[in-house]
Design an enzyme around this catalytic site. Structure first.
Site, mmCIF file in Angstrom:
data_model
loop_
_atom_site.group_PDB
_atom_site.id
_atom_site.type_symbol
_atom_site.label_atom_id
_atom_site.label_comp_id
_atom_site.label_asym_id
_atom_site.label_seq_id
_atom_site.Cartn_x
_atom_site.Cartn_y
_atom_site.Cartn_z
ATOM 1 C CG ASP A 97 -1.986 1.060 1.111
ATOM 2 O OD1 ASP A 97 -3.020 0.790 0.486
ATOM 3 O OD2 ASP A 97 -1.771 2.170 1.640
ATOM 4 C CG LEU A 98 1.419 3.178 -3.649
ATOM 5 C CD1 LEU A 98 1.278 4.023 -4.896
ATOM 6 C CD2 LEU A 98 2.768 2.466 -3.656
ATOM 7 C CG ASP B 98 -2.944 3.542 -2.372
ATOM 8 O OD1 ASP B 98 -3.966 2.931 -2.040
ATOM 9 O OD2 ASP B 98 -2.334 4.304 -1.593
#
Length: 498
Positions: free
Chosen positions: A362-363, A405
């Site tokens: 996960d960004l 994301d």
């Protein structure tokens, strides 16, 4: 002696010459009748063969044309299904999004609405209408084309819009929303629509709201012309009239199952293309059976080739649509549907001893990039992340983008050292500043690693580990460590942050 006898004979029968024509005429007519009689079976066989060939040719041409029409109708059905699926995916991305709920349900952020829906959704994605209604079906937001509208903008969709919204509300409370899709409007203004109950989610909980978001895409003449040109559907149009025998059609059914109209077009018919050479072949048959037979065999070969070519085109179209249904359009990675299919396949192979591995990424600060540098730069970031993760995997590994994301790697062969090394290297690369779309971007990522002999547990465990990474700070890699009592998805198991 001979000449004398002949002379005597001529003298004794001086009137014979005038009598021969009268006696030969009946004989000639009899011979002509016998010839005609003997030729009757031949001519009968010839006519029967020619008529049979004509009937066979007509049957074969009709069979080829009907097959081509059926194949064309299947392609049209696949195209419409793909368009509705794509629209529902877009609607799901925005309705099943915490930020949408915060900006549209919990509050009303006009600047965010203008940027997200007017400047991006309409301009870049071609969504002509965006509508949000609360639990009482009261107006919350109406956007049509590139301006904010009032409730009257929904009148163009007809009464089926209300039925579609009610169907979208049937999603189970606090469960992942299920898109509802339908055709709306009339024959002159036809629309594809997708409605979804707006929902928020985190790693532990899904929360439903009473608001419904509707995305609408118009099927006007330009859209139909584009579909017709791209998929070889000439003359594609909408009509309430019944199609002719040699036209293909696909019914347009409303929300209550009523047929509103039909898509009608003129497919390429290999049979009609073969009519001139077949006619020439029949003419040659009347001149000579052998020539006609050879000509027919040659045309039959052409017809088989045309049928085979049509079949191959249909198969290629099916393969293309299947690829689009399983691929994330932005990153060209597998999408959530493909991910679920992969887990199902691994579950079928699971024997309780073989271990499987999954890493969930996960960004960090991705929302900041979207807000400050724009969605185009955000899209480039997502592409860059997909390329980076793909470059670190083996051919037997698979990389997916589940949405937003969030990215996932499913490993074909579980080597814990390699899985951990790949996760660390990915975090290290993604934590470095990179120039994308003319902007210097610094975002980073967090990761959660899970191992299990039951593939169905992988995503839940990886999400738990990812949640621990996020909680402990950015740029972390956390490994899920189960214990002997790990039987509940509601308990937070032990994790190890590296």
């Amino acid at each position: 002696m001979l000449s004398t006898e002949i002379g005597a004979s001529q003298k004794g029968t001086s009137k014979a010459p005038t009598g021969h024509p009268q006696s030969d005429a009946p004989a000639g007519k009899a011979r002509l009748k016998r010839i005609h009689k003997l030729s009757r079976p031949f001519w009968a066989s010839f006519i029967i063969g020619a008529v049979s060939l004509l009937v066979f040719a007509a049957f074969l041409v009709n069979a080829l044309d009907r097959q081509a029409i059926t194949s064309s109708e299947r392609v049209m059905g696949s195209i419409l299904g793909e368009r509705l699926d794509r629209l529902s995916e877009l609607t799901l991305e925005y309705a099943y999004w915490d930020e949408s709920v915060d900006r549209l349900v919990n509050g009303f952020d006009e600047d965010w609405i203008d940027t997200t829906f007017i400047e991006y959704i309409y301009s870049d994605l071609g969504i002509i209408g965006v509508h949000v209604l609360d639990g009482e079906n009261a107006d919350r937001l109406h956007i049509f084309e590139d301006y904010r509208a009032d409730r009257s903008s929904m009148e163009r969709y007809g009464p089926d819009a209300g039925r579609l919204i009610n169907r979208a509300r049937r999603t189970e409370e606090n469960e992942a929303p299920i898109p509802a899709t339908a055709f709306l409007g009339s024959t002159s203004d036809l629309y594809l629509a997708s409605a979804i109950r707006m929902t928020t989610y985190d790693t532990d909980k899904i929360t439903s709201t009473d608001h419904v978001m509707v995305f609408v895409r118009q099927l006007d003449e330009a859209a139909l012309a584009d579909i017709g040109e791209k998929f070889q559907l000439p003359g594609l149009h909408i009509t309430t009239e019944a199609p002719s025998y040699f036209q293909a059609h696909w019914p347009i059914r409303t929300e209550d199952g009523t047929t509103l109209a039909s898509f009608v077009w003129n497919p390429v018919l290999p049979g009609q293309r073969l009519l001139p050479p077949l006619a020439l072949g029949l003419i040659i048959v009347y001149a000579g059976m052998m020539i006609a037979a050879r000509a027919f065999l040659k045309q039959a070969t052409h017809m088989v080739s045309a049928l085979d070519a049509a079949k191959k085109r249909t198969e290629r179209a099916k393969e293309l649509l299947a690829h689009q249904a399983n691929t994330d359009a932005l990153t060209n990675l597998g999408n959530r549907w493909s991910f679920e299919q992969t887990l199902d396949a691994l579950s079928a192979k699971a024997d309780g001893t073989k271990e499987f591995a999954l890493v969930c990424f996960d960004l960090d600060r991705f929302k900041t990039i979207n807000d400050t540098l724009g969605h185009e730069t955000g899209d480039e970031v997502l592409k860059y992340v997909g390329e980076t993760l793909s470059s670190l995997t083996y051919p037997q590994d698979k990389v997916f983008r589940l949405g937003g994301d969030e990215f996932v790697i499913v490993y074909g062969l579980t080597d814990r050292e390699r899985v951990l090394a790949v996760a660390k290297e990915a975090i290290a690369i993604l934590s470095q500043r990179v120039t994308l779309n003319g902007h210097s971007c610094h975002f980073g990522a967090s990761a959660g690693i899970a191992y299990s002999t039951e593939p169905v547990n992988l995503l839940r465990r990886a999400d738990t580990a990812l949640y621990a990474s996020k909680k402990k700070g950015r740029g972390q890699v956390t490994v899920y460590i189960p214990d002997s009592t790990d039987t509940s998805a509601q308990r937070l198991p032990a994790t190890e942050t590296l």
